[in-house]
Design a protein around this motif. Structure first.
Motif, PDB file in Angstrom:
ATOM      1  N   HIS A   1      53.083  53.694  78.656  1.00  0.00           N
ATOM      2  CA  HIS A   1      53.646  52.450  79.173  1.00  0.00           C
ATOM      3  C   HIS A   1      53.988  52.552  80.658  1.00  0.00           C
ATOM      4  O   HIS A   1      54.160  51.516  81.313  1.00  0.00           O
ATOM      5  CB  HIS A   1      54.914  52.084  78.370  1.00  0.00           C
ATOM      6  CG  HIS A   1      54.610  51.795  76.918  1.00  0.00           C
ATOM      7  ND1 HIS A   1      53.936  50.668  76.505  1.00  0.00           N
ATOM      8  CD2 HIS A   1      54.872  52.522  75.791  1.00  0.00           C
ATOM      9  CE1 HIS A   1      53.810  50.682  75.177  1.00  0.00           C
ATOM     10  NE2 HIS A   1      54.378  51.807  74.714  1.00  0.00           N
ATOM     11  N   SER A   2      54.080  53.778  81.158  1.00  0.00           N
ATOM     12  CA  SER A   2      54.387  53.906  82.589  1.00  0.00           C
ATOM     13  C   SER A   2      53.149  53.739  83.458  1.00  0.00           C
ATOM     14  O   SER A   2      53.250  53.749  84.675  1.00  0.00           O
ATOM     15  CB  SER A   2      55.029  55.272  82.864  1.00  0.00           C
ATOM     16  OG  SER A   2      54.090  56.314  82.615  1.00  0.00           O
ATOM     17  N   ARG A   3      51.980  53.599  82.844  1.00  0.00           N
ATOM     18  CA  ARG A   3      50.721  53.557  83.580  1.00  0.00           C
ATOM     19  C   ARG A   3      50.159  52.144  83.553  1.00  0.00           C
ATOM     20  O   ARG A   3      50.112  51.482  82.515  1.00  0.00           O
ATOM     21  CB  ARG A   3      49.730  54.527  82.954  1.00  0.00           C
ATOM     22  CG  ARG A   3      48.387  54.584  83.645  1.00  0.00           C
ATOM     23  CD  ARG A   3      47.534  55.684  83.041  1.00  0.00           C
ATOM     24  NE  ARG A   3      47.261  55.456  81.634  1.00  0.00           N
ATOM     25  CZ  ARG A   3      47.250  56.403  80.691  1.00  0.00           C
ATOM     26  NH1 ARG A   3      47.538  57.639  81.022  1.00  0.00           N
ATOM     27  NH2 ARG A   3      46.990  56.119  79.436  1.00  0.00           N
ATOM     28  N   LYS A   4      49.760  51.669  84.714  1.00  0.00           N
ATOM     29  CA  LYS A   4      49.150  50.358  84.820  1.00  0.00           C
ATOM     30  C   LYS A   4      47.889  50.481  85.674  1.00  0.00           C
ATOM     31  O   LYS A   4      47.919  51.028  86.768  1.00  0.00           O
ATOM     32  CB  LYS A   4      50.122  49.370  85.467  1.00  0.00           C
ATOM     33  CG  LYS A   4      49.528  47.963  85.631  1.00  0.00           C
ATOM     34  CD  LYS A   4      50.508  47.036  86.320  1.00  0.00           C
ATOM     35  CE  LYS A   4      49.893  45.649  86.503  1.00  0.00           C
ATOM     36  NZ  LYS A   4      50.827  44.726  87.206  1.00  0.00           N
ATOM     37  N   VAL A   5      46.768  49.931  85.132  1.00  0.00           N
ATOM     38  CA  VAL A   5      45.484  50.001  85.822  1.00  0.00           C
ATOM     39  C   VAL A   5      45.154  48.632  86.378  1.00  0.00           C
ATOM     40  O   VAL A   5      45.178  47.631  85.645  1.00  0.00           O
ATOM     41  CB  VAL A   5      44.361  50.465  84.882  1.00  0.00           C
ATOM     42  CG1 VAL A   5      43.019  50.513  85.619  1.00  0.00           C
ATOM     43  CG2 VAL A   5      44.678  51.832  84.289  1.00  0.00           C
ATOM     44  N   ASP A   6      44.903  48.581  87.683  1.00  0.00           N
ATOM     45  CA  ASP A   6      44.534  47.321  88.337  1.00  0.00           C
ATOM     46  C   ASP A   6      43.281  47.573  89.167  1.00  0.00           C
ATOM     47  O   ASP A   6      43.357  47.933  90.341  1.00  0.00           O
ATOM     48  CB  ASP A   6      45.689  46.827  89.207  1.00  0.00           C
ATOM     49  CG  ASP A   6      45.376  45.475  89.856  1.00  0.00           C
ATOM     50  OD1 ASP A   6      44.346  44.871  89.486  1.00  0.00           O
ATOM     51  OD2 ASP A   6      46.154  45.043  90.727  1.00  0.00           O
TER      52      ASP A   6
ATOM     53  N   ILE B   1      48.856  52.619  88.858  1.00  0.00           N
ATOM     54  CA  ILE B   1      50.262  52.722  89.250  1.00  0.00           C
ATOM     55  C   ILE B   1      50.998  53.473  88.152  1.00  0.00           C
ATOM     56  O   ILE B   1      50.945  53.098  86.977  1.00  0.00           O
ATOM     57  CB  ILE B   1      50.881  51.327  89.460  1.00  0.00           C
ATOM     58  CG1 ILE B   1      50.084  50.550  90.526  1.00  0.00           C
ATOM     59  CG2 ILE B   1      52.343  51.443  89.855  1.00  0.00           C
ATOM     60  CD1 ILE B   1      50.544  49.122  90.695  1.00  0.00           C
ATOM     61  N   LEU B   2      51.689  54.541  88.531  1.00  0.00           N
ATOM     62  CA  LEU B   2      52.468  55.364  87.601  1.00  0.00           C
ATOM     63  C   LEU B   2      53.934  55.167  87.930  1.00  0.00           C
ATOM     64  O   LEU B   2      54.409  55.548  89.008  1.00  0.00           O
ATOM     65  CB  LEU B   2      52.065  56.831  87.742  1.00  0.00           C
ATOM     66  CG  LEU B   2      50.563  57.137  87.553  1.00  0.00           C
ATOM     67  CD1 LEU B   2      50.252  58.572  87.933  1.00  0.00           C
ATOM     68  CD2 LEU B   2      50.155  56.873  86.114  1.00  0.00           C
ATOM     69  N   SER B   3      54.658  54.561  87.015  1.00  0.00           N
ATOM     70  CA  SER B   3      56.065  54.212  87.253  1.00  0.00           C
ATOM     71  C   SER B   3      56.976  55.112  86.452  1.00  0.00           C
ATOM     72  O   SER B   3      56.729  55.369  85.257  1.00  0.00           O
ATOM     73  CB  SER B   3      56.317  52.748  86.868  1.00  0.00           C
ATOM     74  OG  SER B   3      55.448  51.884  87.557  1.00  0.00           O
ATOM     75  N   SER B   4      58.016  55.580  87.115  1.00  0.00           N
ATOM     76  CA  SER B   4      59.061  56.376  86.448  1.00  0.00           C
ATOM     77  C   SER B   4      58.453  57.468  85.580  1.00  0.00           C
ATOM     78  O   SER B   4      58.674  57.524  84.361  1.00  0.00           O
ATOM     79  CB  SER B   4      59.975  55.473  85.612  1.00  0.00           C
ATOM     80  OG  SER B   4      60.587  54.490  86.410  1.00  0.00           O
TER      81      SER B   4
END
Length: 1287
Positions: free
Chosen positions: A403-408, A413-416
């Motif tokens: 859930h901390s990973r977002k692909v655009d 983007i790696l959050s927290s």
């Protein structure tokens, strides 16, 4: 952080950490104590290229290297499926790496073709390599075909197709003839890119039967050839004659199709065509036209200009090449063919596509827990690439949910992030023309701060110098560095302080008030760490009172003062130099704390004396000259060096120039000739002053040209007749900004040191030449004459690079370009180098020997093919050895092998100095710079018979009164079949004159002969030679005497001794009754104690002693002795006196010929007087007296040519010698016999010398020529008296 910093995988590189979406660089130090225990996901460090073509003769090696903590494990896939390495005994994985070595020596290589991919895994993630396509190199055979003979009319166009077999990689095409000579190409005849041979128009000289297309396959280094093509070009007369003969018609081709015609395109066809090229590759456009005369080709781009720096023309402008293609190179290109009959155009529409290329590749991240990071994968291409993300080698959509990973699209983007979420991400960008893939790991690391700079370090600097206080640290998150002075004052990043990104504190111009204790504190959310350092700012060392120029009288004392001020805490050292060297080891030189005293000065003490004050941080120096003069009451004008310039100021500052101004010092009675401006580079070479430029002594300003990335400090020195002044005080520091390099490395070379490599070397740039930080070298290479892209490698801090896996001895194009963080240097020049040589593979063929004579042979061979030389051809070596002689029954021991070298591409050589009638063997080797190739098959040849050597010995035995016995031995080398011997002999008398020769011949088995009927007591000389069918060999000679016919009388062996002296020497004659072999003439200067000098006179009874000194007396004797008889026989001593010769001139009056001449002249005059007296008495007219009145000259005039009589007569000269006297008609007066000349005595005009020195004159009253010759006599009166006696 510097935005141009280079990123490389691994903890040893700079890493990116993201905090609150702000990128901050974390640099992991190389300190092993810091690295120990830090985890690291795998990073691929080495892999094979995507397209790997292997040689089936060698093992397949697929590279895969990776690093990580812990050490990664490796696995492979082949064609998308798991490849179990352990089950295949032919496959070996290198220990500690994933590199595969596949042994295909006994396997079919095709079985291992496919697509391979390497995986490196540890507990922190998985990295994958590119897809590596493995293919076997192929060089298929040419399909069998039969080429029909081509008959064409002169002037028409022609295409000879090559169509080589498809190889992997594609072959290189070229056309040659049967002699392996390349066919000449020109504007009319050219080879297309596809290998076909195009003739724009054919000519009769194109007729030949050996047009052969060759295909060279570069990977396997094999060459294959097409069947030869025969071309016959017929002119109009031949065609008409042929047609008339066949069809009984004439002028069948009267339209003359072989005449001139307009251009037309043979390739490409039509008016337009299209071509696609990929970005970064080389665009090749080709136009080949026919026509007569041959058309000229030109190129242009519609609606734009050709890029001049990347454009080149080839194949006589039929091929246009544009390198490093970009999108702007697309468009319509027009090629134009022109001759004197017209013009034709063809348009090629070029489309530029692009395989994916990096705009910004993803970079490794080190994040602390709860930080945020961003991975970006920015690529470009045409068409636009499709981007796919993978995690640990698994497509990101199939990976465990995070859930901390977002692909655009191109961003992750790696959050927290949390501990344990380390992984390796892969970005794959692909389109129809290729793909890119990159690994980037994300390591979640929590580390408290560490300060790496040693604690309590003391920094010492001189006032007004820069000071750097270090605070190297490490931690995750990246620690924040703060500085305090004396534990109280917080230091801000402002003048005079600068806090660098690595934590270093810099004070540009340190002052004493900056001394003290400094504390650096490293802080992150996991802790705090501080460290203390100390700064001590010292006073500079300065010479307050410099030594002064001294003029000292010889014998007095000279005193140089050098008073210095320095920091009390620094220990100074005073050193004195004379002419930049040590002081003489002389007690007259006394060195005090602040002075130098030279006592009792001499001329050798003149020179320049320098005092140098050194401390551990700085130094200062000053110099003065000493001149030694004679004592003089008048003081001389003192000339000294000028004082140092002062008040240096920098104005008009730009990136590359600055203006320097100064105030001159005192000239001290000697005008300033020039000023020398020097600079110090505080960044690259601190403490070294370098000459920059010179200006005239009347100038006080200079415009200085500067280089980038230099911390300049300037000073000025003045020069007059005495010398240079001391340097001025340095100017303030002036820093130039970095820039791309202005030059590339020099002395670029490419040499192979061993087979399969190419060592590229160069002279690196200096720090001053680098123009900026991050100096690297881009090394580029490619094989010459092969259309392939440049290979390149960036290297730093080295001066050479080794290219492995090269073919043997092939030319390479090499370029080395300098680059730094601010750009690249100028386009480098291309240098040609050669890869390493190997020993030649083959031996010369068709070795044959032509024997020219018994000692000379000529060997011929077929030169080896150039590819088998495998290096630079040095020449050929012929090894030959004599096996045995043809006449020998048993084989001799083989003689030492001989070698002859023939340089260059030779096919023959001569073997001199052979032994006749022998068997030789030889073989030939080819030679390159690496060594010799294999030998050719041994070749045996025979030499014919020659003349023999001389008999081994010739001895005379049994001396009889009328006979002698001769014995001899056969020659050492017969050089053939011995036919016999020839003996010649002749007597030699006591004057060493030779008598008649007698000849005898003998068979080969005869080695002795007794000669009878010889004269007693006679010396004979013998000449013996051996002979073969080729003739006689050299003679061996011997001398021997027959015995006495009677016994020598009892008593002395010598009889009467006579002596005489001539100009040439003393002649001694004697009577001799002995039989001794050795007879000598001995002589010594009278009353001398020197040893007797002796000269051998065997067989003679007279001897001339030469070289005796005139005016000296000599004692002479004749001695006879024999080695077998101890008795020595000697004549009585005789005294010989050599008369003194005062002059080399010969008295002409003593010469017999002169006496005879004078008598003849006297007789002639007497006859003339009688004739004159008779004529006068008969009343005849004699015109002498009449002519006396007409001629004042009392000299007698020449005789008349008509009657030969005298023209006049003077009766006043009764007592003068008669004029016009002449020599006999067959006589001459030689200048070398006497310095006197008849011209000195005769004054007649007819007397003259011929070219040979003959004296010519007429002394006859009639036209008949009378000859008068005088008799020689040993005594004669002087010439003058002889003449006067007839008056």
């Amino acid at each position: 952080m510097d935005g141009n910093r280079k990123w490389v995988p691994g903890f040893e590189a700079v890493l990116l950490i993201l905090l609150s979406h702000t990128a901050v660089a974390l640099e992991v130090p190389l300190d092993p104590k810091v690295l120990e225990g830090l985890p690291q996901p795998p990073t691929i460090t080495l892999q094979s290229p995507k397209d790997y073509i292997f040689d089936p003769r060698e093992n397949i090696v697929i590279h895969c290297e990776a690093k990580g903590k812990p050490q990664p494990s490796f696995s492979w896939t082949r064609n998308g499926s798991h490849f179990d390495v352990e089950k295949d005994s032919k496959v070996l994985m290198k220990p500690g790496s994933g590199t595969l070595v596949i042994d295909i020596s006994q396997e079919k290589a095709e079985a291992y073709e496919g697509t391979y991919q390497c995986t490196a895994h540890n507990e922190h993630g998985t990295a994958v390599s590119n897809n590596i396509i493995i293919r076997q190199s192929r060089s298929p055979l040419w399909s069998k075909e039969r080429n029909e003979a081509i008959v064409v009319q002169m002037g028409v166009s022609l295409v000879l197709q090559c169509r080589p077999p498809a190889g992997l990689p594609p072959p290189v095409i070229f056309w040659m003839d049967n002699n392996f000579q390349r066919l000449p190409l020109d504007k009319r005849v050219s080879q297309a890119l596809n290998g076909d041979l195009y003739f724009s128009n054919v000519l009769p000289e194109d007729t030949r039967s050996d047009y052969i297309c060759y295909a060279r396959f570069p990977h396997t280094q094999t060459i294959q050839q097409k069947q030869p093509i025969s071309v016959t070009v017929l002119d109009m007369e031949t065609i008409n004659a042929t047609v008339a003969a066949l069809y009984n018609i004439t002028d069948f081709y009267s339209g003359s199709p072989e005449g001139e015609r307009r251009p037309g395109f043979m390739l490409p066809l039509g008016t337009t065509s299209t071509q696609m090229v990929l970005r970064g590759e080389t665009l090749e456009l080709e136009c080949i036209a026919d026509g007569l005369p041959t058309p000229d080709i030109s190129w242009q781009k519609d609606g734009g200009e050709l890029p001049s720096s990347r454009t080149s023309f080839h194949n006589f402008k039929k091929t246009l090449k544009i390198s490093d293609v970009n999108e702007a190179d697309g468009g319509a290109y027009r090629c134009t063919a022109t001759n004197n009959l017209g013009t034709v155009h063809h348009i090629i529409k070029v489309t530029v596509n692009a395989a994916p290329f990096w705009v910004s590749a993803p970079r490794n991240l080190i994040l602390a827990p709860n930080e945020t990071g961003i991975l970006t994968c920015r690529v470009s291409g045409e068409p636009k690439p499709q981007i796919s993300w993978f995690v640990n080698g698994v497509p990101i959509e199939n990976a465990p949910e995070d859930h901390s990973r977002k692909v655009d699209d191109d961003t992750v983007i790696l959050s927290s992030v949390q501990s344990g979420s380390s992984a390796v991400y892969q970005c794959n960008a692909s389109n129809a023309f290729g793909y890119l893939m990159a690994n980037a790991f994300v390591s979640v690391l929590a580390e408290p701060p560490r300060v790496l700079t040693p604690p309590n370090r003391v920094y010492q600097v001189i006032t007004n110098s820069p000071a750097l206080l270090h605070c190297a640290s490490f931690g995750s998150p990246i620690p924040t560095i703060t500085w305090f002075k004396d534990s109280q004052i917080s230091i801000k990043n402002s003048d005079p302080y600068v806090i660098h990104e690595d934590g270093t504190l810099e004070i540009h111009v340190a002052q004493p008030l900056n001394s003290g204790k400094y504390t650096c504190i490293a802080t992150n959310n996991l802790g705090i760490k501080e460290n203390h350092v100390f700064l001590e700012v010292k006073e500079p060392t300065r010479i307050l009172k410099q030594p002064e120029y001294k003029v000292v009288q010889r014998g007095l004392s000279a005193v140089f003062e050098c008073k210095v001020k320095h920091d009390p805490s620094l220990v100074p050292t005073m050193t004195w130099l004379k002419d930049k060297g040590e002081l003489p080891d002389d007690e007259r030189f006394e060195v005090d704390t602040d002075s130098l005293i030279i006592k009792d000065v001499t001329d050798e003490d003149e020179g320049t004396y320098t005092c140098i004050m050194n401390t551990t941080l700085d130094q200062d120096s000053a110099s003065a000259m000493l001149t030694v003069v004679e004592a003089t009451p008048t003081p001389a004008i003192v000339y000294e060096k000028p004082d140092s310039p002062a008040d240096l100021e920098l104005t008009d500052q730009t990136e590359r120039t600055v203006q320097l101004t100064w105030t001159p010092g005192d000239e001290h009675n000697s005008p300033t000739q020039k000023f020398l401006i020097q600079y110090e580079d505080l960044l690259h070479e601190p403490g070294v002053w370098i000459n920059l430029t010179e200006v005239a002594g009347t100038s006080t300003t200079a415009q200085l040209n500067l280089s980038p990335y230099v911390y300049y400090s300037f000073r000025v020195r003045a020069l007059n007749n005495v010398g240079y002044s001391e340097p001025s005080q340095p100017s303030r520091q002036y820093r130039t900004n970095p820039a791309a390099p202005d030059e590339n490395p020099s002395d670029v070379h490419g040499v192979g040191l061993e087979p399969g490599n190419l060592v590229i070397s160069w002279t690196p740039l200096t720090g001053f030449q680098s123009n900026g930080p991050g100096l690297e070298y881009k090394v580029q290479w490619r094989q010459k004459d092969i259309e392939e892209n440049w290979s390149s490698k960036n290297v730093a801090n080295v001066s050479q690079f080794v290219v492995s896996g090269t073919p043997t001895y092939v030319p390479y194009e090499i370029k080395v370009q300098a680059l730094n963080d601010y750009g690249s240097g100028p386009d480098p020049e291309v240098v040609i180098g050669y890869s390493g040589e190997d020993l030649p593979l083959s031996a010369p063929d068709s070795v044959r020997v032509m024997v020219h004579s018994s000692t000379l042979a000529e060997v011929h061979w077929e030169p080896v093919a150039f590819p088998s030389v495998r290096g630079k051809l040095q020449g050929y070596k012929v090894y030959y050895c004599r096996e045995r002689g043809l006449q020998e029954t048993e084989k001799e021991t083989k003689q030492e092998e001989q070698v002859l070298s023939f340089s260059g591409n030779r096919s023959e050589g001569r073997l001199p100095g052979l032994q006749p009638y022998s068997v030789y063997s030889l073989f030939v080797k080819v030679l390159n710079s690496k060594g010799e190739g294999p030998p050719s098959p041994s070749k045996t040849f025979e030499t014919p018979e020659g003349v023999p050597e001389q008999p081994s010995f010739l001895n005379v035995v049994n001396h009889g009164m009328d006979s002698l016995t001769l014995e001899w031995g056969p020659p050492t080398n017969n050089n053939g079949r011995l036919a016999g011997y020839t003996l010649k002999y002749q007597p030699v008398n006591y004057t060493s004159e030779l008598g008649p020769v007698k000849v005898m011949t003998f068979l080969a088995n005869e080695t002795t002969i007794t000669l009878g009927n010889l004269n007693a007591s006679m010396l004979y000389k013998f000449y013996l030679s051996a002979r073969t069918i080729k003739g006689p060999g050299p003679d061996i000679t011997q001398e021997a005497s027959t015995a006495m016919d009677t016994m020598p009388p009892v008593g002395p062996a010598f009889g009467t001794v006579n002596t005489s002296v001539s100009e040439d020497g003393a002649v001694i004659t004697w009577e001799y009754f002995g039989h001794h072999k050795n007879v000598y003439v001995e002589y010594i200067v009278e009353n001398s104690k020197e040893d007797w000098k002796k000269e051998m006179v065997n067989g003679s009874h007279s001897h001339m002693i030469k070289g005796l000194k005139p005016g000296m007396s000599y004692r002479v004797r004749v001695v006879a002795k024999d080695a077998a008889d101890p008795t020595v026989h000697s004549t009585d001593e005789v005294l010989v006196t050599v008369p003194a010769v005062p002059s080399r001139q010969v008295d002409i009056a003593t010469q017999g010929w002169f006496i005879g001449l004078m008598c003849a002249i006297a007789l002639l005059i007497l006859v003339l007087l009688i004739v004159c007296f008779i004529k006068r008495n008969k009343g005849g007219k004699y015109p002498v007296k009449e002519k006396e009145d007409a001629h004042q000259d009392p000299e007698i005039q020449p005789m008349k040519e008509d009657d030969g009589t005298f023209g006049e007569y003077s009766d006043t000269e009764d007592h003068k010698p008669l004029k016009g006297s002449r020599t006999p008609s067959n006589g001459t007066v030689r200048r070398d016999e006497s310095d006197d000349s008849l011209v000195d005595y005769g004054e007649g005009g007819d007397g003259q010398f011929n070219e040979d020195g003959s004296f010519i004159g007429q002394y006859s009253g009639k036209k008949e020529k009378d000859t008068h010759e005088g008799n020689e006599s040993s005594e004669a009166p002087s010439p003058v008296n002889a003449m006067n006696s007839f008056v």
